[in-house]
Design a protein around this motif. Sequence first.
Motif, PDB file in Angstrom:
ATOM      1  N   VAL A 166       4.770 -11.197  -8.501  1.00 15.01           N
ATOM      2  CA  VAL A 166       5.754 -12.195  -8.929  1.00 15.01           C
ATOM      3  C   VAL A 166       6.874 -12.298  -7.890  1.00 15.01           C
ATOM      4  N   MET A 167       7.297 -13.543  -7.635  1.00 17.28           N
ATOM      5  CA  MET A 167       8.434 -13.771  -6.739  1.00 17.28           C
ATOM      6  C   MET A 167       9.631 -14.118  -7.617  1.00 17.28           C
ATOM      7  N   LEU A 168      10.717 -13.359  -7.455  1.00 17.27           N
ATOM      8  CA  LEU A 168      11.922 -13.539  -8.255  1.00 17.27           C
ATOM      9  C   LEU A 168      12.956 -14.252  -7.393  1.00 17.27           C
ATOM     10  N   MET A 169      13.449 -15.405  -7.855  1.00 18.74           N
ATOM     11  CA  MET A 169      14.361 -16.194  -7.018  1.00 18.74           C
ATOM     12  C   MET A 169      15.646 -16.445  -7.797  1.00 18.74           C
ATOM     13  N   ASP A 170      16.767 -15.923  -7.289  1.00 17.08           N
ATOM     14  CA  ASP A 170      18.052 -16.057  -7.982  1.00 17.08           C
ATOM     15  C   ASP A 170      18.918 -17.097  -7.268  1.00 17.08           C
ATOM     16  N   GLU A 171      18.964 -18.288  -7.795  1.00 20.67           N
ATOM     17  CA  GLU A 171      19.692 -19.411  -7.190  1.00 20.67           C
ATOM     18  C   GLU A 171      19.418 -19.494  -5.691  1.00 20.67           C
ATOM     19  N   PRO A 172      18.134 -19.532  -5.295  1.00 24.52           N
ATOM     20  CA  PRO A 172      17.811 -19.387  -3.882  1.00 24.52           C
ATOM     21  C   PRO A 172      18.314 -20.529  -3.007  1.00 24.52           C
ATOM     22  N   PHE A 173      18.508 -21.715  -3.594  1.00 25.63           N
ATOM     23  CA  PHE A 173      18.911 -22.857  -2.778  1.00 25.63           C
ATOM     24  C   PHE A 173      20.361 -23.245  -3.039  1.00 25.63           C
ATOM     25  N   GLY A 174      21.091 -22.379  -3.746  1.00 24.91           N
ATOM     26  CA  GLY A 174      22.458 -22.689  -4.164  1.00 24.91           C
ATOM     27  C   GLY A 174      23.429 -22.838  -3.009  1.00 24.91           C
ATOM     28  N   LEU A 176      22.685 -24.136  -0.046  1.00 30.93           N
ATOM     29  CA  LEU A 176      22.223 -25.135   0.928  1.00 30.93           C
ATOM     30  C   LEU A 176      22.803 -26.511   0.618  1.00 30.93           C
ATOM     31  N   ASP A 177      22.939 -27.342   1.647  1.00 25.43           N
ATOM     32  CA  ASP A 177      23.392 -28.715   1.422  1.00 25.43           C
ATOM     33  C   ASP A 177      22.316 -29.497   0.664  1.00 25.43           C
ATOM     34  N   ALA A 178      22.720 -30.630   0.082  1.00 21.22           N
ATOM     35  CA  ALA A 178      21.838 -31.354  -0.851  1.00 21.22           C
ATOM     36  C   ALA A 178      20.499 -31.744  -0.213  1.00 21.22           C
ATOM     37  N   LEU A 179      20.539 -32.227   1.024  1.00 18.71           N
ATOM     38  CA  LEU A 179      19.290 -32.682   1.663  1.00 18.71           C
ATOM     39  C   LEU A 179      18.345 -31.525   1.925  1.00 18.71           C
ATOM     40  N   THR A 180      18.909 -30.443   2.472  1.00 17.60           N
ATOM     41  CA  THR A 180      18.085 -29.261   2.768  1.00 17.60           C
ATOM     42  C   THR A 180      17.513 -28.694   1.471  1.00 17.60           C
ATOM     43  N   ARG A 181      18.340 -28.733   0.434  1.00 20.64           N
ATOM     44  CA  ARG A 181      17.916 -28.207  -0.859  1.00 20.64           C
ATOM     45  C   ARG A 181      16.693 -28.980  -1.375  1.00 20.64           C
ATOM     46  N   GLU A 182      16.749 -30.305  -1.275  1.00 17.95           N
ATOM     47  CA  GLU A 182      15.615 -31.126  -1.719  1.00 17.95           C
ATOM     48  C   GLU A 182      14.364 -30.806  -0.930  1.00 17.95           C
ATOM     49  N   GLN A 183      14.545 -30.646   0.384  1.00 16.88           N
ATOM     50  CA  GLN A 183      13.395 -30.319   1.232  1.00 16.88           C
ATOM     51  C   GLN A 183      12.800 -28.964   0.831  1.00 16.88           C
ATOM     52  N   GLN A 185      12.964 -27.545  -2.064  1.00 19.61           N
ATOM     53  CA  GLN A 185      12.284 -27.664  -3.363  1.00 19.61           C
ATOM     54  C   GLN A 185      10.877 -28.188  -3.164  1.00 19.61           C
ATOM     55  N   SER A 186      10.757 -29.224  -2.327  1.00 20.14           N
ATOM     56  CA  SER A 186       9.428 -29.797  -2.122  1.00 20.14           C
ATOM     57  C   SER A 186       8.530 -28.797  -1.382  1.00 20.14           C
ATOM     58  N   ASP A 187       9.109 -28.060  -0.440  1.00 23.14           N
ATOM     59  CA  ASP A 187       8.316 -27.051   0.282  1.00 23.14           C
ATOM     60  C   ASP A 187       7.872 -25.927  -0.663  1.00 23.14           C
ATOM     61  N   LEU A 188       8.769 -25.519  -1.556  1.00 27.45           N
ATOM     62  CA  LEU A 188       8.405 -24.442  -2.483  1.00 27.45           C
ATOM     63  C   LEU A 188       7.237 -24.884  -3.377  1.00 27.45           C
ATOM     64  N   SER A 189       7.270 -26.137  -3.814  1.00 31.05           N
ATOM     65  CA  SER A 189       6.169 -26.640  -4.646  1.00 31.05           C
ATOM     66  C   SER A 189       4.851 -26.547  -3.883  1.00 31.05           C
ATOM     67  N   GLN A 190       4.874 -26.938  -2.616  1.00 29.27           N
ATOM     68  CA  GLN A 190       3.636 -26.905  -1.817  1.00 29.27           C
ATOM     69  C   GLN A 190       3.174 -25.478  -1.564  1.00 29.27           C
ATOM     70  N   ILE A 191       4.140 -24.611  -1.252  1.00 24.45           N
ATOM     71  CA  ILE A 191       3.812 -23.207  -0.982  1.00 24.45           C
ATOM     72  C   ILE A 191       3.158 -22.587  -2.207  1.00 24.45           C
ATOM     73  N   ARG A 192       3.713 -22.892  -3.348  1.00 25.14           N
ATOM     74  CA  ARG A 192       3.165 -22.368  -4.608  1.00 25.14           C
ATOM     75  C   ARG A 192       1.738 -22.820  -4.822  1.00 25.14           C
ATOM     76  N   ARG A 193       1.506 -24.088  -4.562  1.00 29.82           N
ATOM     77  CA  ARG A 193       0.146 -24.605  -4.745  1.00 29.82           C
ATOM     78  C   ARG A 193      -0.812 -23.886  -3.822  1.00 29.82           C
ATOM     79  N   SER A 194      -0.335 -23.583  -2.627  1.00 29.56           N
ATOM     80  CA  SER A 194      -1.195 -22.940  -1.645  1.00 29.56           C
ATOM     81  C   SER A 194      -1.424 -21.457  -1.961  1.00 29.56           C
ATOM     82  N   VAL A 195      -0.363 -20.778  -2.414  1.00 24.37           N
ATOM     83  CA  VAL A 195      -0.448 -19.328  -2.581  1.00 24.37           C
ATOM     84  C   VAL A 195      -0.763 -18.912  -4.018  1.00 24.37           C
TER      85      VAL A 195
END
Length: 265
Positions: A166-174, A176-183, A185-195
């Motif tokens: 299990v990966m535990l993430m405590d406000e991991p993107f808190g 980051l600026d809004a644009l980086t944060r969105e990126q 989020q989308s990367d985390l979704s893809q990584i999850r699908r892959s891993v």
Amino acid sequence: MSITADSPSMTTQTTEALSFTNVGKRYGEGPFAMQGFDLQVSPGELVAIVGASGCGKSTVLRMIAGFESHSEGEITLDGNPVSSPGPDRGFVFQDYGLFPWLSVAENVELGPKQKGLPRAHRRDLVEQHLDLVGLGRVRDKYPHQLSGGMQQRVAIARVLANRPTVMLMDEPFGALDALTREQMQSDLSQIRRSVGTTVLFVTHSIEEAVRLADRVVIMTGGLSQGIPGHIRRIFDVTLGLDRDPTSVEFTDLERLISQEVHAQG
Ligand SMILES: Nc1ncnc2c1ncn2[C@@H]1O[C@H](COP(=O)(O)OP(=O)(O)OP(=O)(O)O)[C@@H](O)[C@H]1O
Ligand SMILES: [Mg+2]
């Protein structure tokens, strides 16, 4: 690329990656900071926890990580009781938590090295996971030479290279600026699908929770309210993989969750 989590010894038959049964926590001799916490997380699921400051979100993550003991109830990982930290749980902090004196590749190699894996295997894991987060080109740089988003990618690669249950993430993107944060989020979704790693994700952003999660747990209470922190409600998110934050379904769910988060009593 397909990377799968190693399966730690299965001493107990279970379908949950992670299970809390009636878990409570008191710090020292104080009152219960949180209590009656029941949650089962399936393998590969991403569960987000939201709730007001002080309701016990970080406490939940720290107890699974084994950084804090629980005062009552039971926490199990793959059916085995959790009592101390271990490589089957990876923590991603808001402030990245990288070692500044180690290069990007050395940071990612840390877990495999502590496990005593042979050099060639370690190299493979480092390359696979730096590729996974799109950072193969900066492998020899040091954390201070990277942007916040890149540092957080290294932190994620470092955790995943350890093949945690299990990966535990405590406000991991808190931070980051809004644009980086969105990126991210989308990367985390893809990584999850892959891993396919199971993730428990704490956030203050309801939108972030709805974007990422399979389920959203709403916590309420806490010492400042005079009642132990506890789960108020759990929402299933059935919006599919490609979520449009401007869609009616998305904003409706966001509103419902927000109402529950802000409800009194
Ligand atoms: N080490 C500690 N010693 C004593 N009390 C603590 C400790 N850590 C947390 N607490 C208390 O436990 C309660 C829950 O804290 P926790 O950090 O889990 O909340 P949180 O939901 O993560 O809040 P935030 O959203 O602000 O991060 C709070 O009242 C906090 O003061
Ligand atoms: Mg917290």
